[in-house]
Every structure is written in structure tokens, then in C-alpha cells.
Motif scaffolding. Structure first.
Motif, PDB file in Angstrom:
ATOM      1  N   HIS A  25       3.137  -1.647  -2.138  1.00  9.01           N
ATOM      2  CA  HIS A  25       3.178  -1.173  -3.514  1.00  9.01           C
ATOM      3  C   HIS A  25       1.878  -0.420  -3.832  1.00  9.01           C
ATOM      4  O   HIS A  25       1.887   0.650  -4.422  1.00  9.01           O
ATOM      5  CB  HIS A  25       3.365  -2.360  -4.463  1.00  9.01           C
TER       6      HIS A  25
ATOM      7  N   HIS B 167       1.355   3.609  -4.753  1.00 11.33           N
ATOM      8  CA  HIS B 167       0.705   4.128  -5.947  1.00 11.33           C
ATOM      9  C   HIS B 167      -0.484   5.021  -5.599  1.00 11.33           C
ATOM     10  O   HIS B 167      -0.749   5.990  -6.308  1.00 11.33           O
ATOM     11  CB  HIS B 167       0.293   2.983  -6.881  1.00 11.33           C
TER      12      HIS B 167
ATOM     13  N   VAL C 245       8.125  -5.272  -8.140  1.00  6.91           N
ATOM     14  CA  VAL C 245       9.111  -4.231  -8.435  1.00  6.91           C
ATOM     15  C   VAL C 245       8.389  -2.910  -8.665  1.00  6.91           C
ATOM     16  O   VAL C 245       7.546  -2.798  -9.552  1.00  6.91           O
ATOM     17  CB  VAL C 245       9.944  -4.587  -9.679  1.00  6.91           C
ATOM     18  N   HIS C 246       8.727  -1.954  -7.856  1.00  6.29           N
ATOM     19  CA  HIS C 246       8.168  -0.620  -8.014  1.00  6.29           C
ATOM     20  C   HIS C 246       9.183   0.259  -8.726  1.00  6.29           C
ATOM     21  O   HIS C 246      10.382   0.148  -8.484  1.00  6.29           O
ATOM     22  CB  HIS C 246       7.837  -0.043  -6.637  1.00  6.29           C
ATOM     23  N   HIS C 247       8.703   1.122  -9.637  1.00  6.31           N
ATOM     24  CA  HIS C 247       9.587   2.073 -10.302  1.00  6.31           C
ATOM     25  C   HIS C 247       9.570   3.377  -9.514  1.00  6.31           C
ATOM     26  O   HIS C 247       8.520   4.012  -9.382  1.00  6.31           O
ATOM     27  CB  HIS C 247       9.140   2.306 -11.738  1.00  6.31           C
TER      28      HIS C 247
HETATM   29 ZN   LIG Z   1       5.044   0.815  -8.644  1.00  8.53          ZN
END
Ligand SMILES: [Zn+2]
Ligand SMILES: [Zn+2]
Length: 128
Positions: free
Chosen positions: A83, A87, A58-60
Motif C-alpha cells: 500500500h 502511494h 483497503v486501497h482506493h
Molecule cells: Zn491507498
């Protein structure tokens, strides 16, 4: 200070909401996200099933892990590779000051602040 007390039950309600929030968070946004979204990477569209689900993360979206709205608007399911990529891109933006939100911009530091005053102190009579 007013001696008026809050309406009875108000504190209890706030407290309950707080506990519920904590519980929801403890239960894990990952689990919630996996319930909300189809199991595929939002970048490369790789599909996942129970056997390789651990590689789906899960990426924010706003990179704030404390921002976990229940509707999933701040989450994105990404495979490990995408992911990572996401980042690195963000790190780059932070490092080179290219973020559009500006919230993480480092404080600007002027290395020449006070230099003039220092020079003048050393050599008060000089003019140029
Ligand atoms: Zn993330
Ligand atoms: Zn991917």
C-alpha cells in the motif's frame, strides 16, 4: 419558481437513500471490502487471517476515498508495504505530472506571462 411540489414521498426516499449511504460509509468500506474480497494482498499475494488482518488495508484504486461503490470496484486489498509502495508511486506521478487522467494536474503557470508588457513599459521605444 414553480409552485408544483415534488411527488409525495420523493424527498423522503432521497433522504432515506442519503442516510443509507451515510450509514454504509460509517460502517466502513474496509469491512465491506473484507467481505467482498479474499484476504490477500493484491500485489504480493501475501495471505491474511484474523490474527494479522490489521495489516491488510483497503486501497482506493482512483485514490479518491469518497468514491466507494458497493461493488468494490474502487477498492483493492493491499498489505501495508504494498500500500505504501502504491502511494509513493502515485505521489511521484502527481509531482512529476505524469498522471494519465489529468484530473490532478496543477494549473499551468507561465512565469513569463506579462514580462513583455513590463519590458515595453520600461523601454517603450526599443525594438529588437
Ligand atoms: Zn491507498
Ligand atoms: Zn503486499
Amino acid at each position: 419558481m414553480s409552485d408544483k411540489q415534488p411527488a409525495p414521498g420523493r424527498f423522503a426516499r432521497v433522504r432515506a437513500a442519503q442516510l443509507e449511504y451515510n450509514n454504509r460509509r460509517a460502517a466502513g468500506y474496509r469491512e465491506q471490502a473484507l467481505k467482498l474480497f479474499p484476504w490477500l494482498c493484491g500485489r504480493c499475494a501475501r495471505e491474511f487471517d484474523r490474527r494479522n488482518l490489521s495489516e491488510l488495508t483497503v486501497h482506493h484504486v482512483d485514490h479518491n476515498h469518497d468514491n466507494n461503490p458497493g461493488d468494490g470496484s474502487n477498492w483493492e486489498l493491499l498489505c501495508l508495504y504494498c500500500h505504501d509502495e502504491e502511494h509513493s508511486k502515485f505521489e511521484h506521478l502527481v509531482r512529476y505530472g505524469d498522471t494519465s487522467d489529468g484530473a490532478r494536474k496543477p494549473a499551468t503557470h507561465n512565469p513569463f506571462a506579462g514580462l513583455r508588457a513590463k519590458l515595453e513599459a520600461q523601454d517603450p521605444g526599443r525594438e529588437d
